[in-house]
Design a protein around this motif. Structure first.
Motif, short mmCIF file in Angstrom:
data_model
loop_
_atom_site.label_atom_id
_atom_site.label_comp_id
_atom_site.label_asym_id
_atom_site.label_seq_id
_atom_site.Cartn_x
_atom_site.Cartn_y
_atom_site.Cartn_z
N ALA A 83 0.62 -1.20 -0.06
CA ALA A 83 0.40 -0.16 -0.15
C ALA A 83 0.66 1.06 0.04
O ALA A 83 0.48 1.92 -0.82
N ASN A 84 2.67 1.14 0.81
CA ASN A 84 2.70 2.83 0.62
C ASN A 84 3.35 2.38 -0.39
O ASN A 84 3.92 3.63 -0.79
N ALA A 85 4.09 1.78 -0.90
CA ALA A 85 4.49 1.59 -2.35
C ALA A 85 3.43 2.02 -3.30
O ALA A 85 3.37 3.31 -4.70
N LEU A 86 1.85 2.09 -3.82
CA LEU A 86 1.56 2.33 -4.01
C LEU A 86 1.07 4.07 -4.17
O LEU A 86 0.72 4.62 -5.11
N LEU A 87 1.26 4.33 -2.81
CA LEU A 87 0.43 5.59 -2.45
C LEU A 87 1.96 6.31 -2.57
O LEU A 87 1.74 7.38 -3.59
N GLU A 88 2.65 6.12 -2.49
CA GLU A 88 4.25 6.96 -3.73
C GLU A 88 3.59 7.14 -4.77
O GLU A 88 4.37 8.86 -5.87
N ARG A 89 3.33 6.41 -5.69
CA ARG A 89 3.07 5.73 -7.67
C ARG A 89 2.01 6.69 -7.16
O ARG A 89 1.99 7.00 -8.38
N ALA A 90 1.02 6.44 -6.51
CA ALA A 90 -0.66 7.70 -6.74
C ALA A 90 -0.31 8.75 -5.92
O ALA A 90 -1.37 9.65 -6.29
N ALA A 97 -6.11 8.80 -3.57
CA ALA A 97 -6.55 7.70 -2.38
C ALA A 97 -6.31 7.99 -1.36
O ALA A 97 -5.35 7.27 -0.45
N SER A 98 -6.99 9.09 -1.09
CA SER A 98 -7.38 9.12 0.72
C SER A 98 -7.87 8.53 1.81
O SER A 98 -7.19 7.72 2.59
N THR A 99 -8.91 7.66 0.85
CA THR A 99 -9.87 6.37 1.51
C THR A 99 -8.34 5.02 1.94
O THR A 99 -8.40 4.45 3.32
N GLY A 102 -5.98 6.49 4.69
CA GLY A 102 -6.96 6.16 5.98
C GLY A 102 -7.15 4.44 6.57
O GLY A 102 -6.58 4.67 8.05
N TYR A 103 -7.04 3.33 5.20
CA TYR A 103 -6.54 2.58 5.91
C TYR A 103 -5.52 1.17 6.02
O TYR A 103 -5.45 0.99 7.08
N VAL A 104 -4.09 2.19 5.72
CA VAL A 104 -2.40 2.14 5.85
C VAL A 104 -2.63 2.20 7.41
O VAL A 104 -2.25 1.95 8.15
N ASP A 105 -3.04 3.48 7.70
CA ASP A 105 -3.06 4.20 8.78
C ASP A 105 -3.39 3.53 10.80
O ASP A 105 -3.19 3.23 11.20
N TYR A 106 -4.73 2.67 10.30
CA TYR A 106 -5.05 2.32 11.04
C TYR A 106 -4.49 0.36 10.91
O TYR A 106 -4.10 -0.10 11.94
N LEU A 107 -4.47 0.01 9.98
CA LEU A 107 -3.70 -1.28 9.83
C LEU A 107 -2.24 -1.04 10.57
O LEU A 107 -2.00 -2.71 11.35
N GLU A 108 -1.40 -0.33 10.54
CA GLU A 108 -0.21 -0.61 10.84
C GLU A 108 -0.73 -0.55 12.42
O GLU A 108 0.46 -1.08 13.59
N VAL A 129 -6.16 -1.86 -1.80
CA VAL A 129 -4.73 -1.38 -2.80
C VAL A 129 -5.29 -1.93 -4.30
O VAL A 129 -4.48 -1.06 -5.34
N ALA A 130 -6.13 -2.73 -3.56
CA ALA A 130 -6.23 -3.51 -5.36
C ALA A 130 -7.42 -2.28 -6.54
O ALA A 130 -6.69 -1.83 -7.61
N SER A 131 -8.47 -1.36 -6.12
CA SER A 131 -8.86 -0.28 -6.27
C SER A 131 -8.17 0.73 -6.87
O SER A 131 -8.22 1.25 -7.55
N VAL A 132 -7.47 1.04 -5.27
CA VAL A 132 -6.50 2.18 -6.39
C VAL A 132 -5.18 1.92 -7.53
O VAL A 132 -4.79 2.73 -8.58
#
Length: 284
Positions: A83-90, A97-99, A102-108, A129-132
């Motif tokens: 997810a973090n790799a995708l956030l850098e790409r996006a 990619a705001s949703t 939020g998911y990543v912050d919670y899952l950490e 991740v798949a959707s983004v």
């Protein structure tokens, strides 16, 4: 030594039996209290379970919740990394990619989550991740198509510029060659070449031709007779007759020479005959 087993009772317990039952009940309550204290210690020290102390020692003993297992933790961390790799790409306003953030912050915080909660959070984050990823791929494909179109347009413009430059250079070279061919010496050189290649006439015939057209026009492609309207090097009457060779008969000495040699061939056979006629009657 005491025994943890309850004493066997007769149908009619004696007074000492009742006393022993009361003592055994108190010992059991003591052991439950010690276990509850140990369970609270597990919260502070261990990472595998968490105990929730209640007013009832029995409930404290039973209320233990399993935290994220090693397998769940590994899965959660893998999802976070992707997810973090995708956030850098996006990192663009074109993709929301705001949703996912939020998911990543919670899952950490998966290490302190019950296992079922961590599993659910990982699955939801993975789905986001798949959707983004789909959105980002579509955006990147669109950008790639735009870049390709820009590159192709740039290539077309470059090719057009090169072709225009080549055409301009060719036109300039043709104009320069035409200007050279339109000089007296250029016209004579063209006449000599055409005589030899087309009619097989040699230098003797060229000498007669030179005398004839020097008299008629001085080899000037713009020569015009105001009284008769004859025009050009061979003094065609009218000048428009030379259009049978090319439309540029007014400006091209080679066109005029080509027409003039054809006229001499048809009317006199060779230039020396035309020159002799001109000397006799002052025209040809």
């Amino acid at each position: 030594m005491t025994s943890d087993k309850l004493p066997l009772l007769t149908p009619y317990p004696r007074p000492n039996h009742v006393r022993r039952l009361r003592q055994e009940r108190e010992r059991r309550r003591g052991r439950i209290g010690i276990f509850a204290s140990a369970a609270v210690g597990i919260v502070a020290i261990g990472g595998g379970t968490v105990a929730f102390a209640t007013e009832s020692p029995a409930q404290s003993e039973a209320a233990q919740t399993q935290l994220a297992t090693a397998e769940t933790a590994e899965k959660a961390q893998d999802v976070i990394d992707s997810a973090n790799a995708l956030l850098e790409r996006a990192d663009t306003e074109a993709v929301d990619a705001s949703t996912l953030t939020g998911y990543v912050d919670y899952l950490e915080g998966y290490e302190s989550m019950p296992d079922e909660v961590a599993v659910d959070a990982a699955e939801k984050t993975e789905a986001e991740v798949a959707s983004v990823t789909d959105d980002m791929t579509a955006y990147e494909d669109e950008q790639a198509a735009l870049e390709k179109e820009k590159a192709e347009q740039k290539a077309r413009e470059k090719q057009q510029a090169e072709e225009a430059a080549a055409a301009e250079a060719e036109a300039a070279a043709a104009a320069e060659a035409q200007a050279a061919a339109n000089t007296v010496e250029g016209a004579k050189a063209s006449a000599r070449d055409i005589m030899m290649s087309t009619y097989g006439w040699g230098d003797d015939q060229f000498a007669c031709l030179d005398s004839l057209w020097t008299k008629e026009s001085g080899w000037n492609y713009q020569a015009s007779n105001p009284s008769s309207g004859a025009y050009g090097i061979p003094q065609s009457l009218p000048g428009s007759k030379m259009a049978t060779v090319a439309d540029d008969w007014e400006t091209n000495a080679t066109t005029q020479v080509t027409w003039g040699l054809d006229y001499i061939s048809r009317a006199y056979g060779v230039p020396c005959s035309a020159w002799g006629h001109s000397q006799a009657v002052n025209w040809y």
